[in-house]
Scaffold this motif. Sequence first.
Motif, mmCIF file in Angstrom:
data_model
loop_
_atom_site.group_PDB
_atom_site.id
_atom_site.type_symbol
_atom_site.label_atom_id
_atom_site.label_comp_id
_atom_site.label_asym_id
_atom_site.label_seq_id
_atom_site.Cartn_x
_atom_site.Cartn_y
_atom_site.Cartn_z
ATOM 1 N N ASP A 173 1.077 -1.402 -0.047
ATOM 2 C CA ASP A 173 -0.212 -0.107 0.186
ATOM 3 C C ASP A 173 0.926 1.352 0.008
ATOM 4 N N ARG A 174 2.112 1.364 0.458
ATOM 5 C CA ARG A 174 3.216 1.923 0.744
ATOM 6 C C ARG A 174 3.574 2.799 -0.532
ATOM 7 N N PHE A 175 3.791 1.734 -1.997
ATOM 8 C CA PHE A 175 3.947 2.242 -3.313
ATOM 9 C C PHE A 175 2.688 2.937 -3.853
ATOM 10 N N MET A 176 2.978 3.633 -4.543
ATOM 11 C CA MET A 176 2.331 5.022 -5.644
ATOM 12 C C MET A 176 1.939 4.295 -6.550
ATOM 13 N N PHE A 177 2.266 3.080 -7.089
ATOM 14 C CA PHE A 177 2.767 2.787 -7.996
ATOM 15 C C PHE A 177 2.841 1.408 -8.045
ATOM 16 N N LYS A 178 2.545 0.420 -8.789
ATOM 17 C CA LYS A 178 3.099 -0.690 -9.091
ATOM 18 C C LYS A 178 3.040 -1.147 -10.734
ATOM 19 N N ILE A 179 5.085 -0.918 -11.157
ATOM 20 C CA ILE A 179 3.761 -0.612 -13.097
ATOM 21 C C ILE A 179 4.889 -2.075 -13.247
ATOM 22 N N ILE A 180 4.169 -2.522 -14.652
ATOM 23 C CA ILE A 180 4.821 -3.356 -15.209
ATOM 24 C C ILE A 180 5.767 -3.611 -16.143
ATOM 25 N N VAL A 181 6.823 -4.145 -16.141
ATOM 26 C CA VAL A 181 7.572 -3.697 -16.387
ATOM 27 C C VAL A 181 7.879 -5.273 -18.319
ATOM 28 N N LYS A 182 7.097 -4.597 -19.639
ATOM 29 C CA LYS A 182 7.138 -6.268 -20.087
ATOM 30 C C LYS A 182 8.225 -6.265 -21.183
ATOM 31 N N ASN A 183 8.362 -7.349 -21.614
ATOM 32 C CA ASN A 183 9.697 -7.326 -22.671
ATOM 33 C C ASN A 183 9.511 -6.572 -23.579
ATOM 34 N N PRO A 184 10.461 -5.670 -24.768
ATOM 35 C CA PRO A 184 10.777 -5.436 -25.442
ATOM 36 C C PRO A 184 10.181 -5.713 -27.173
ATOM 37 N N SER A 185 9.604 -4.777 -27.681
ATOM 38 C CA SER A 185 9.187 -5.403 -29.294
ATOM 39 C C SER A 185 10.505 -6.121 -30.297
ATOM 40 N N LEU A 186 10.368 -6.505 -31.195
ATOM 41 C CA LEU A 186 11.315 -7.074 -31.710
ATOM 42 C C LEU A 186 12.311 -5.640 -32.312
ATOM 43 N N ASP A 187 12.155 -4.158 -32.761
ATOM 44 C CA ASP A 187 12.329 -3.331 -33.328
ATOM 45 C C ASP A 187 12.796 -2.912 -31.788
#
Length: 331
Positions: A173-187
């Motif tokens: 709860d003390r984290f303002m955001f939870k951000i999902i870091v996805k795999n990069p695209s081919l380019d």
Amino acid sequence: MITEENIKNFSEQCKGIFEQIGRDVIGQKEVIEGAVIAMIAGGNVLLEGVPGVGKTRLVRSLGRVFDLPFSRIQFTPDLMPADVTGTNIIVKDDEGNSRFEFQPGPIFSNIILADEINRATPKTQSALLEAMQEHTVTVMGVSRKLEEPFFVLATQNPVEQDGTYPLPEAQMDRFMFKIIVKNPSLDELMDIVNMTQKTMAEVADAACNGEQLLEMRATANAIPVASEVMRYAMTLCSATHPDSECATEAAKKYVRLGASPRAGQALISAAKVKALMNGRYNVSYDDINALAYPVLRHRMKLTFEAVAERISPDEIVSMIIEELSAKAGRK
């Protein structure tokens, strides 16, 4: 009083920040924007993604761009609270007399990278709670104030669960955001490999210092929010509770425990920053809807039915937004 010049300066400062981060991190536009919004708003960030997608590199780059002291703590099962906060050690003066002297731990910095935070024991994770919320550290009954601005940017791997400890609700709860870091695209992958063939080191220059960051935060805090937008944001947070008067059908079916009041605070603080980034001095419904995902996805406990049907927190947030928009007659 917010002037057009304030808004223009804020927007230009943000452009410079994104430009410099882009020299170190390829792609991940939403991740970078989310991290910068949280830092300007004064919140902590949890970055979740598999190894090698650039989580640690992004945090190191943020330290360079904001020109702030940076500490990295590699969380492991044998890490002790004193390894994070620091401890009193016995030292001798010139006359040979012994006395206790406080030796600060890595938490005494402006940007803390808590790498693989879910690998540490609950006892060690709890050492971060006070720092994340009150920005103080208490050791042996003495409280010490942390220097502002202060942020905890934590990373965790969602796949490998052996030897990990789930973060307690109070800490999540003390984290303002939870951000999902996805795999990069081919380019993006091609660009990443080409860039790292030249150098693995960060090359970004400072675009903002601590004092300017605090000024940007003060500017954002002064932005007014229309009562209708404020009410919508609070309704959105309240709608995650299955027993609330605002509860949606999705929450009743898929949510066991909804978001806390901290979610409402985070949503409004972040929306003000996002509005200014886009050169506006008023928060819109779109700002609230866009930020609902990083603010709410880690603050909801799902029911067994949601887990069994593989319904993700983001899907539930989408359902809640759609239901509330339909009730209000908005698309």
